[in-house]
Design a protein around this motif. Structure first.
Motif, PDB file in Angstrom:
ATOM      1  N   VAL A 100     -35.804  18.431  18.339  1.00 36.45           N
ATOM      2  CA  VAL A 100     -36.754  17.605  17.585  1.00 36.45           C
ATOM      3  C   VAL A 100     -35.945  16.760  16.605  1.00 36.45           C
ATOM      4  N   LEU A 101     -36.155  15.441  16.637  1.00 35.79           N
ATOM      5  CA  LEU A 101     -35.497  14.553  15.676  1.00 35.79           C
ATOM      6  C   LEU A 101     -36.567  13.967  14.767  1.00 35.79           C
ATOM      7  N   LEU A 102     -36.589  14.428  13.530  1.00 32.47           N
ATOM      8  CA  LEU A 102     -37.499  13.856  12.534  1.00 32.47           C
ATOM      9  C   LEU A 102     -36.828  12.605  11.971  1.00 32.47           C
ATOM     10  N   ASP A 103     -37.402  11.448  12.306  1.00 32.01           N
ATOM     11  CA  ASP A 103     -36.798  10.171  11.920  1.00 32.01           C
ATOM     12  C   ASP A 103     -37.494   9.621  10.679  1.00 32.01           C
ATOM     13  N   ILE A 104     -36.741   9.572   9.573  1.00 31.35           N
ATOM     14  CA  ILE A 104     -37.290   9.102   8.289  1.00 31.35           C
ATOM     15  C   ILE A 104     -36.792   7.694   7.973  1.00 31.35           C
ATOM     16  N   SER A 105     -35.928   7.154   8.828  1.00 31.85           N
ATOM     17  CA  SER A 105     -35.238   5.902   8.482  1.00 31.85           C
ATOM     18  C   SER A 105     -36.173   4.698   8.500  1.00 31.85           C
ATOM     19  N   ASN A 106     -35.791   3.663   7.798  1.00 29.86           N
ATOM     20  CA  ASN A 106     -36.537   2.397   7.795  1.00 29.86           C
ATOM     21  C   ASN A 106     -35.640   1.263   8.269  1.00 29.86           C
ATOM     22  N   PRO A 107     -36.189   0.356   9.092  1.00 27.80           N
ATOM     23  CA  PRO A 107     -35.375  -0.723   9.664  1.00 27.80           C
ATOM     24  C   PRO A 107     -35.171  -1.870   8.684  1.00 27.80           C
ATOM     25  N   LEU A 108     -34.521  -1.571   7.573  1.00 25.61           N
ATOM     26  CA  LEU A 108     -34.367  -2.579   6.518  1.00 25.61           C
ATOM     27  C   LEU A 108     -33.081  -3.366   6.715  1.00 25.61           C
ATOM     28  N   ASP A 109     -33.197  -4.684   6.582  1.00 28.28           N
ATOM     29  CA  ASP A 109     -32.053  -5.589   6.704  1.00 28.28           C
ATOM     30  C   ASP A 109     -31.800  -6.207   5.333  1.00 28.28           C
ATOM     31  N   PHE A 110     -30.696  -5.797   4.700  1.00 21.51           N
ATOM     32  CA  PHE A 110     -30.355  -6.277   3.356  1.00 21.51           C
ATOM     33  C   PHE A 110     -29.391  -7.468   3.404  1.00 21.51           C
ATOM     34  N   SER A 111     -29.118  -7.984   4.618  1.00 22.80           N
ATOM     35  CA  SER A 111     -28.045  -8.979   4.749  1.00 22.80           C
ATOM     36  C   SER A 111     -28.347 -10.276   3.996  1.00 22.80           C
ATOM     37  N   ALA A 112     -29.622 -10.587   3.787  1.00 23.21           N
ATOM     38  CA  ALA A 112     -29.952 -11.812   3.037  1.00 23.21           C
ATOM     39  C   ALA A 112     -30.374 -11.483   1.602  1.00 23.21           C
ATOM     40  N   GLY A 113     -29.975 -10.298   1.129  1.00 23.80           N
ATOM     41  CA  GLY A 113     -30.288  -9.914  -0.251  1.00 23.80           C
ATOM     42  C   GLY A 113     -31.643  -9.254  -0.380  1.00 23.80           C
ATOM     43  N   MET A 114     -32.155  -9.204  -1.615  1.00 24.99           N
ATOM     44  CA  MET A 114     -33.421  -8.524  -1.893  1.00 24.99           C
ATOM     45  C   MET A 114     -34.564  -9.535  -1.926  1.00 24.99           C
ATOM     46  N   PRO A 115     -35.778  -9.179  -1.536  1.00 23.61           N
ATOM     47  CA  PRO A 115     -36.103  -7.922  -0.885  1.00 23.61           C
ATOM     48  C   PRO A 115     -35.640  -7.942   0.565  1.00 23.61           C
ATOM     49  N   PRO A 116     -35.360  -6.761   1.121  1.00 28.15           N
ATOM     50  CA  PRO A 116     -34.920  -6.719   2.516  1.00 28.15           C
ATOM     51  C   PRO A 116     -36.042  -7.136   3.461  1.00 28.15           C
ATOM     52  N   VAL A 139     -38.215  12.515  19.542  1.00 28.97           N
ATOM     53  CA  VAL A 139     -38.275  11.785  18.265  1.00 28.97           C
ATOM     54  C   VAL A 139     -39.681  11.838  17.671  1.00 28.97           C
ATOM     55  N   VAL A 140     -39.748  12.186  16.412  1.00 27.49           N
ATOM     56  CA  VAL A 140     -41.006  12.164  15.655  1.00 27.49           C
ATOM     57  C   VAL A 140     -40.772  11.343  14.390  1.00 27.49           C
ATOM     58  N   LYS A 141     -41.564  10.313  14.202  1.00 26.78           N
ATOM     59  CA  LYS A 141     -41.446   9.498  12.981  1.00 26.78           C
ATOM     60  C   LYS A 141     -42.352  10.078  11.916  1.00 26.78           C
ATOM     61  N   ASP A 169     -44.085  13.645  21.975  1.00 29.04           N
ATOM     62  CA  ASP A 169     -44.025  15.056  22.365  1.00 29.04           C
ATOM     63  C   ASP A 169     -44.883  15.875  21.387  1.00 29.04           C
ATOM     64  N   ALA A 170     -45.989  16.422  21.902  1.00 29.80           N
ATOM     65  CA  ALA A 170     -46.952  17.125  21.030  1.00 29.80           C
ATOM     66  C   ALA A 170     -46.321  18.346  20.354  1.00 29.80           C
ATOM     67  N   ALA A 171     -45.491  19.076  21.105  1.00 30.81           N
ATOM     68  CA  ALA A 171     -44.888  20.280  20.525  1.00 30.81           C
ATOM     69  C   ALA A 171     -43.906  19.901  19.410  1.00 30.81           C
ATOM     70  N   LEU A 191     -50.945   9.703  14.151  1.00 32.09           N
ATOM     71  CA  LEU A 191     -51.332   8.367  14.615  1.00 32.09           C
ATOM     72  C   LEU A 191     -51.323   8.257  16.132  1.00 32.09           C
ATOM     73  N   GLY A 192     -50.570   9.132  16.805  1.00 33.79           N
ATOM     74  CA  GLY A 192     -50.517   9.074  18.268  1.00 33.79           C
ATOM     75  C   GLY A 192     -49.086   9.011  18.769  1.00 33.79           C
ATOM     76  N   ASP A 193     -48.866   8.288  19.848  1.00 34.60           N
ATOM     77  CA  ASP A 193     -47.538   8.256  20.474  1.00 34.60           C
ATOM     78  C   ASP A 193     -46.529   7.492  19.593  1.00 34.60           C
ATOM     79  N   LEU A 194     -45.276   7.450  20.064  1.00 33.94           N
ATOM     80  CA  LEU A 194     -44.226   6.916  19.191  1.00 33.94           C
ATOM     81  C   LEU A 194     -44.393   5.429  18.880  1.00 33.94           C
ATOM     82  N   SER A 195     -45.106   4.698  19.735  1.00 34.14           N
ATOM     83  CA  SER A 195     -45.309   3.268  19.438  1.00 34.14           C
ATOM     84  C   SER A 195     -46.124   3.087  18.145  1.00 34.14           C
TER      85      SER A 195
END
Ligand SMILES: NC(=O)c1ccc[n+]([C@@H]2O[C@H](COP(=O)([O-])OP(=O)(O)OC[C@H]3O[C@@H](n4cnc5c(N)ncnc54)[C@H](OP(=O)(O)O)[C@@H]3O)[C@@H](O)[C@H]2O)c1
Length: 225
Positions: A100-116, A139-141, A169-171, A191-195
């Motif tokens: 099981v991979l609990l994914d907490i990450s956010n797809p933030l792009d800081f390359s152009a400064g703040m806010p990402p 993967v579970v978000k 994956d329900a389990a 919320l449902g599936d990974l999408s």
């Protein structure tokens, strides 16, 4: 449960500390353990060097990403979104297979400064990208929509608030929901599936503006129905 937390930032520390308190067998993962222990604290307010943090959490072991992933039956992705795929690659597909991979990450792009901005959104998500790259991992978000401290101490707000889970994956989702419940979350919305992770990932622009407007990261979303 044997848990690997990949990431030594605020989120990795917060999760590891709480999971350790709850009696889990926790290894925290990093690129280079010695370099992480040698890194001084920054001048940022509230910053603690990893070595000082580790000294007050002797039960949490520091190992490489690959060693940590090999240890965990549950693996937490708590690294920056931009490097998540590379970190999981370093952790090793075989060490992550079936887990099981609990994914907490956010797809933030800081390359152009703040806010990402978001480097993936709407028609795809970071969680789905990671799932496609590691098809044998479950993967579970979750937890990406609130501050690191509140993720594991939601009751500190004094009122019930909401968290979301998404996954194919329900389990695997049930394993994550059990952890969330043990942290004190009482309104976990599947919320449902990974999408469906696209929605919580796209909450980040709102979350960042709320942080600015309220002047504190100590808030969360409550879904009233
Ligand atoms: N901070 C929050 O309250 C919060 C809330 C919700 C979601 N999130 C998400 O949670 C994740 C972790 O956030 P964070 O603030 O704790 O820490 P972060 O600074 O985003 O990530 C720290 C981790 O990223 C690793 N890292 C950085 N650059 C790297 C590179 N080039 N290659 C490999 N690894 C690299 C570091 O490895 P080393 O250990 O080797 O230094 C460290 O373990 C992020 O995706 C963030 O968006 C954060």
């Amino acid at each position: 449960v044997k848990i690997a937390v990949l990431g030594t930032g605020m989120v990795g520390r917060s999760l590891s500390s709480r999971l350790g308190e709850l009696g889990h067998d926790v290894v925290i993962g990093t690129r280079d353990p010695q370099a992480t222990l040698d890194r001084p604290h920054t001048d940022a307010e509230g910053d603690t060097s990893f070595a000082d943090w580790q000294a007050s959490h002797p039960d949490v072991r520091l190992q490489t990403f690959a060693e940590a992933a090999a240890h965990g039956d549950v693996v937490v992705n708590a690294v920056a979104g931009a490097v998540s795929a590379a970190v999981l690659e370093e952790a090793g597909a075989s060490n992550l297979a079936g887990k099981v991979l609990l994914d907490i990450s956010n797809p933030l792009d800081f390359s152009a400064g703040m806010p990402p901005t978001l480097f993936v959104k709407d028609s795809d998500s970071l969680a789905e990208r990671l799932q496609r790259a590691f098809p044998q991992t479950r993967v579970v978000k979750s937890l990406n929509t609130l501050n690191a401290y509140l993720m594991v101490n939601p009751k500190e707000l004094g009122v019930e608030s909401s968290v979301f889970v998404s996954g194919d994956d329900a389990a695997a989702k049930a394993v994550v929901v059990e952890l969330l419940t043990s942290f004190g979350h009482t309104d976990v919305i599947d919320l449902g599936d990974l999408s469906t992770a696209r929605g919580p990932e796209m909450l980040l622009p709102l979350w960042l503006r709320l942080w600015g407007a309220l002047g504190t990261p100590m808030f969360n979303i409550k879904v009233v129905r």
